[in-house]
Structure formats: structure tokens, C-alpha cells
Enzyme design. Structure first.
Site, PDB file in Angstrom:
ATOM      1  N   GLY A 164       7.372   5.371   7.292  1.00 34.12           N
ATOM      2  CA  GLY A 164       6.440   6.431   6.902  1.00 34.12           C
ATOM      3  C   GLY A 164       6.445   6.728   5.414  1.00 34.12           C
ATOM      4  O   GLY A 164       5.874   7.720   4.999  1.00 34.12           O
ATOM      5  N   TYR A 202       7.009  -5.834  -4.520  1.00 33.40           N
ATOM      6  CA  TYR A 202       6.001  -4.788  -4.314  1.00 33.40           C
ATOM      7  C   TYR A 202       4.610  -5.421  -4.349  1.00 33.40           C
ATOM      8  O   TYR A 202       4.233  -6.068  -5.323  1.00 33.40           O
ATOM      9  CB  TYR A 202       6.108  -3.710  -5.403  1.00 33.40           C
ATOM     10  CG  TYR A 202       5.069  -2.623  -5.256  1.00 33.40           C
ATOM     11  CD1 TYR A 202       5.117  -1.740  -4.178  1.00 33.40           C
ATOM     12  CD2 TYR A 202       4.031  -2.482  -6.178  1.00 33.40           C
ATOM     13  CE1 TYR A 202       4.150  -0.753  -4.022  1.00 33.40           C
ATOM     14  CE2 TYR A 202       3.069  -1.488  -6.029  1.00 33.40           C
ATOM     15  CZ  TYR A 202       3.137  -0.624  -4.950  1.00 33.40           C
ATOM     16  OH  TYR A 202       2.182   0.345  -4.794  1.00 33.40           O
ATOM     17  N   LEU A 203       3.867  -5.223  -3.270  1.00 34.55           N
ATOM     18  CA  LEU A 203       2.491  -5.734  -3.199  1.00 34.55           C
ATOM     19  C   LEU A 203       1.569  -4.642  -3.723  1.00 34.55           C
ATOM     20  O   LEU A 203       1.613  -3.509  -3.260  1.00 34.55           O
ATOM     21  CB  LEU A 203       2.144  -6.122  -1.758  1.00 34.55           C
ATOM     22  CG  LEU A 203       3.101  -7.131  -1.108  1.00 34.55           C
ATOM     23  CD1 LEU A 203       2.735  -7.361   0.351  1.00 34.55           C
ATOM     24  CD2 LEU A 203       3.092  -8.457  -1.860  1.00 34.55           C
ATOM     25  N   GLU A 287       7.325  -3.506   9.399  1.00 35.20           N
ATOM     26  CA  GLU A 287       8.030  -2.702  10.411  1.00 35.20           C
ATOM     27  C   GLU A 287       7.476  -3.008  11.792  1.00 35.20           C
ATOM     28  O   GLU A 287       6.362  -3.503  11.911  1.00 35.20           O
ATOM     29  CB  GLU A 287       7.783  -1.200  10.162  1.00 35.20           C
ATOM     30  CG  GLU A 287       8.439  -0.655   8.918  1.00 35.20           C
ATOM     31  CD  GLU A 287       8.037   0.779   8.605  1.00 35.20           C
ATOM     32  OE1 GLU A 287       7.590   1.506   9.505  1.00 35.20           O
ATOM     33  OE2 GLU A 287       8.170   1.160   7.431  1.00 35.20           O
ATOM     34  N   ARG A 291       6.384   2.165  20.268  1.00 32.92           N
ATOM     35  CA  ARG A 291       5.750   3.231  21.046  1.00 32.92           C
ATOM     36  C   ARG A 291       4.256   2.925  21.229  1.00 32.92           C
ATOM     37  O   ARG A 291       3.726   2.020  20.595  1.00 32.92           O
ATOM     38  CB  ARG A 291       5.858   4.541  20.268  1.00 32.92           C
ATOM     39  CG  ARG A 291       5.166   4.430  18.897  1.00 32.92           C
ATOM     40  CD  ARG A 291       5.058   5.734  18.135  1.00 32.92           C
ATOM     41  NE  ARG A 291       4.189   5.593  16.972  1.00 32.92           N
ATOM     42  CZ  ARG A 291       4.568   5.136  15.794  1.00 32.92           C
ATOM     43  NH1 ARG A 291       5.824   4.768  15.597  1.00 32.92           N
ATOM     44  NH2 ARG A 291       3.704   5.030  14.795  1.00 32.92           N
TER      45      ARG A 291
END
Ligand code: MV4
Length: 450
Positions: A164, A202-203, A287, A291
Site C-alpha cells: 500500500g 524504480y520504474l 506483490e 483475498r
């Protein structure tokens, strides 16, 4: 066989789960905080149990209250929905230890994917492309300059216990690397109780593309294609669509096959989502979510499957009963998240819903627990509804979306419907020409700071 499900959630997803259960002939038990006594999911469920006061930590996150509610109501399974305890491996384990079926993956798989370093290492070993990086934790004792030089600047430092977007540090210059690692690590410790951080390339301008999977407990798995969730603000998605406007059928089949096979090798069960960043034609895993997700309806629209129904069948020990060749993708679907927030400031806007009129008609779906007279409590997430529409083509879908947004009336509180009305008419959005930074740039250009 599952006969009674306790729904350990609230709002639209609690209602969504209730609907799937009733279509399957399964009884439902709603749980609610004192603030949610009048909630629609409580009214519609066969039984309900009050599990505590308004703050989520005392109710929807109260494991003992939930286990007691399941016990006294005679439920045989617990569906966690999304958020709250849905990706808490200890909760899943306690549920199982008390003899209930957890409608979700095993505690083991939730635990693996909850640790971003272990998740990345696990999926990389299964042939899934990952972002080039440190391949494990980085500490101030390591040769982090050597690692970063090898990866190439800019780099990003992330918390292993994170997700997140919390605790991330972008580093563009080697002189600030050591500080960034220390800051990320101490934020990680404070926020997640785990100080481990790792390093990635880092993109700069990726899209967020995720692949939905379903796996049963008999060694079968399918992928259900991708969702493009790039339109987001402060790590909150607000618009999701399927298929992605930029992914070819060949790319979908190739990456989908890799992730479905990875699920089989992992022994994964249930619904799951592999999140990727997509830039310059390449996918990079970041990631996995273990869920059901907020945006699952766009996948349901284009595949015709009921994902919650499938979750319950899988939890029951049933076989998928179909294979990849049986999965077909038809048309295009878009979901707009309707938050009770001011459309310019995004300040939360709880309160009483006055007039309430939902759009309808062909290929229009509203997932919401709202009703006229309902009081939106201030204690929880501001998501109050999801408008999902589909069309044969993306342009037809956009026309239907504009028409549906015109019809949707929610009086008494501010909502971000006006923002969606703008987006559905924006030329970049219409062209599908956006990345994860597009929305924040668009909003900043609209509201100059001085
Ligand atoms: C990245 C990235 C660029 N490069 N990783 C943000 C949340 C977390 N789940 C991963 N995130 C990002 N990881 C690399 N190597 C950019 C982001 C990112 C982002 C990702 C998905 C959706 C929205 C985002 C907004 C800002 C940053």
C-alpha cells in the site's frame, strides 16, 4: 458442506458475500459494530451478532468476538471479505484451529505473501518476472552502494512488511542512499513491526496491472485475465478496468499461464491476485493479494464467473470443474469507486443519505449497501458504492458509464461521482493513455497550490 457462513466484514462486500451465499442455498450470519446496527448487510442476513463498539479494532478486527459469534451462531465457515482480517495469517489459523472453514488461502500462503521479500523470492523461483533488486533484505551493514550501482539509479527502498505504499523511499542520488535505508527501516519498524527493507529498480511511469487467479485444492488453477488499476490517488484505486487498454491477447495468455502454473506449484488455493508494474512492454511482479479484491466485479463482468461463489466452492473442497480453455473474455468492463468524499478536496463526507437513485439498464451493476435514510458512519473506509458497467468494446463501455454516472443520485453527502464524470470524458482516459501517476498529476493541474 458449508451450510452457514459468518461474514466477517461490513458494507458492500458483506452484502456481496451474502448474495452469493443465498444463491447457493447457504445461510448467513452478519456481524456488526454498534455503529452498524442499521446496516443493510445486517438487515438482509439470516442472523446477526453485535461484536463490539464502533472502532474497527474493537469490532471487525476483534478476533475473539468473531470466533464467539461463529460459535454461538453455529456457522461452519468464515468469509473475511477484503481489508480488516482478510490477509491476517494468524486469524486464518485461529479460524481453522476452532474447526471453522476459512474461505480463503491457507495461513501458510497468506503468511508467505504478507512478507514482500519472501513473496518475491517465492514467485521468482516459480518463473514469474520480478523487478530487478536486492534479492533479499538490505541492512546498513551491507554493501548497499554496490547493490544500488548494480541495479542502477533511480532505486526504491520498500518495507518487507509493507504494501500500500507506506514507508517507500525513492533514491535518485547515491549521496542520499544511506539515509533513505535508515528512514525506510525505522518507518517499517514503527508501522509494521518489521524493520526489514529491500531495494528495487524504480520504474518511473509504470501501469498497475494485476492478474486474477482461482485455484482449487486438487491441483487445478486458472487465470481470469488482468485488471488495469493505474488510476489511483495516494495508493487508493478509484477506477479499474478489464481488460487493460494496453495488453495484447498474447501478453495476457503468456503471463496468465505463468501465474496459473505458479499457483499449482505453490499449492495455492482460493482466489488470488498477482500485482505487476508494466512498463515498456515488460511485466514486473511486486506483490500478491490473497483475498477477494474490491475490483473483482470487472473480472466477473468479462468472464461471467461469480468469484465469491467460486471462493466458497473451493473452500468446500470442490474441483474448479473447468480449465483455462473454458475461460473466455467478452467485452470490456469499468468500475468506478464511489467514495463519500468531497470531489475536489477528498475530505471524508459521512452523514445521512437523502435521495438515493441508482442507475440501471443493460450491463449496469451497482454494488452498494446504501439506502435512502442510511447514515454513513465516520469510523470506516469512505467507499460507499461501486458502479460497474460493461460494453462490447471499451468505447461502448465508456458511453454506458457516462450515461450511468448521469443517472446516479446520492444526496446528503459529497461523493466523487463528479470526478468520475470528468474522467469518463477526459481525452487521455478515453484513449487509455494513463499510468500510476496520471490522476495525481491531473488533480494537481486542476487545483493550483497558490
Ligand atoms: C514501485 C514503483 C516503482 N518502481 N516499485 C506503491 C505501492 C506498492 N504496492 C508498490 N508501489 C510502487 N512500487 C518500483 N520498483 C511505484 C509504486 C507506486 C505505485 C504502484 C502501484 C499503484 C500506484 C502506485 C503509486 C505510486 C507508486
Amino acid at each position: 458442506m458449508i451450510k452457514k457462513v459468518l461474514i466477517a466484514n461490513r458494507g458492500e462486500i458483506a452484502l456481496r458475500i451474502h448474495r452469493a451465499c443465498h444463491e447457493m442455498g447457504i445461510q448467513t450470519v452478519a456481524v456488526h459494530s454498534t455503529a452498524d446496527a442499521q446496516a443493510k448487510h445486517v438487515r438482509l442476513a439470516d442472523e446477526s451478532v453485535c461484536i463490539g463498539p464502533a472502532p474497527a479494532k474493537d469490532s471487525y478486527l476483534n478476533v475473539h468476538a468473531l470466533i464467539s459469534a461463529a460459535t454461538i451462531s453455529g456457522a461452519d465457515a468464515i468469509h473475511p471479505g477484503y481489508g480488516f482480517l482478510s490477509e491476517n495469517a494468524d486469524f486464518a489459523q485461529i479460524v481453522e484451529e476452532h474447526g471453522f472453514i476459512f474461505i480463503g488461502p491457507t495461513p501458510h500462503h497468506i503468511r508467505i505473501m504478507g512478507d514482500k521479500i519472501i513473496a518475491k523470492e517465492t514467485v521468482k523461483a516459480l518463473g514469474i518476472p520480478v523487478v530487478p533488486g536486492s534479492d533479499g533484505p538490505v541492512t546498513p551493514q551491507d554493501d548497499f552502494h554496490g547493490m544500488a550501482d548494480k541495479i542502477g539509479y533511480p532505486i526504491i527502498i520498500k518495507a518487507s512488511g509493507g504494501g500500500g505504499g507506506k514507508g517507500m523511499q525513492v533514491v535518485r542520488d547515491p549521496s542520499t542512499l544511506e539515509d533513505a535505508i535508515r528512514i525506510a527501516s525505522s518507518e517499517a519498524k514503527a508501522n509494521f513491526g518489521n524493520e526489514q527493507v529491500f531495494m528495487e529498480k524504480y520504474l518511473e511511469k509504470p501501469r498497475h496491472i494485476e492478474i486474477q487467479v482461482l485455484a482449487d485444492q486438487h491441483g487445478h488453477a486458472v487465470h481470469l485475465g488482468e485488471r488495469d488499476c493505474s488510476l489511483q490517488r495516494r495508493h487508493q484505486k478509484i477506477w479499474e478496468e478489464a481488460p487493460s487498454p494496453v495488453i495484447s491477447e498474447q501478453q495476457r495468455n503468456e503471463l496468465g499461464t505463468i501465474v496459473a502454473n505458479a499457483c499449482i506449484k505453490l499449492g495455492y488455493r482460493g482466489a488470488g491476485t498477482f500485482e505487476f508494474l508494466y512498463e515498456d512492454g515488460q511485466f514486473y511482479f511486486i506483490e500478491m493479494n490473497t483475498r477477494i479484491q474490491v475490483e473483482h466485479p470487472v473480472t466477473e463482468m468479462i468472464t461471467g464467473l461469480d468469484l465469491v461463489h467460486e471462493q466458497i466452492r473451493i473452500a468446500n473442497g470442490e474441483k474448479l470443474g473447468y480449465s483455462q480453455k473454458d475461460i473466455t473474455f467478452i467485452g470490456h468492463a469499468i468500475e468506478c469507486r464511489i467514495n463519500a468524499e468531497h470531489p475536489q478536496t477528498f475530505a471524508p463526507s459521512p452523514g445521512i443519505v437523502k435521495d438515493y437513485h441508482t442507475p440501471g439498464g443493460l450491463r449496469v451493476r451497482v454494488d452498494s449497501a446504501l439506502y435512502s435514510g442510511y447514515k454513513i458512519p465516520p469510523h470506516y473506509d469512505s467507499l460507499i458504492a461501486k458502479l460497474i458497467v460493461m460494453g462490447n468494446t471499451r468505447q461502448e463501455c465508456l458511453r454506458r458509464l457516462r450515461r450511468s454516472l448521469e443517472e446516479y443520485i446520492i444526496d446528503g453527502v459529497h461523493t466523487i461521482i463528479p470526478l468520475h464524470q470528468e474522467l469518463a470524458r477526459n481525452e487521455d482516459v478515453i484513449a487509455g493513455d494513463y499510468n500510476i501517476h496520471w490522476l495525481e498529476k491531473y488533480l494537481a493541474a486542476k487545483t493550483p497550490t497558490e
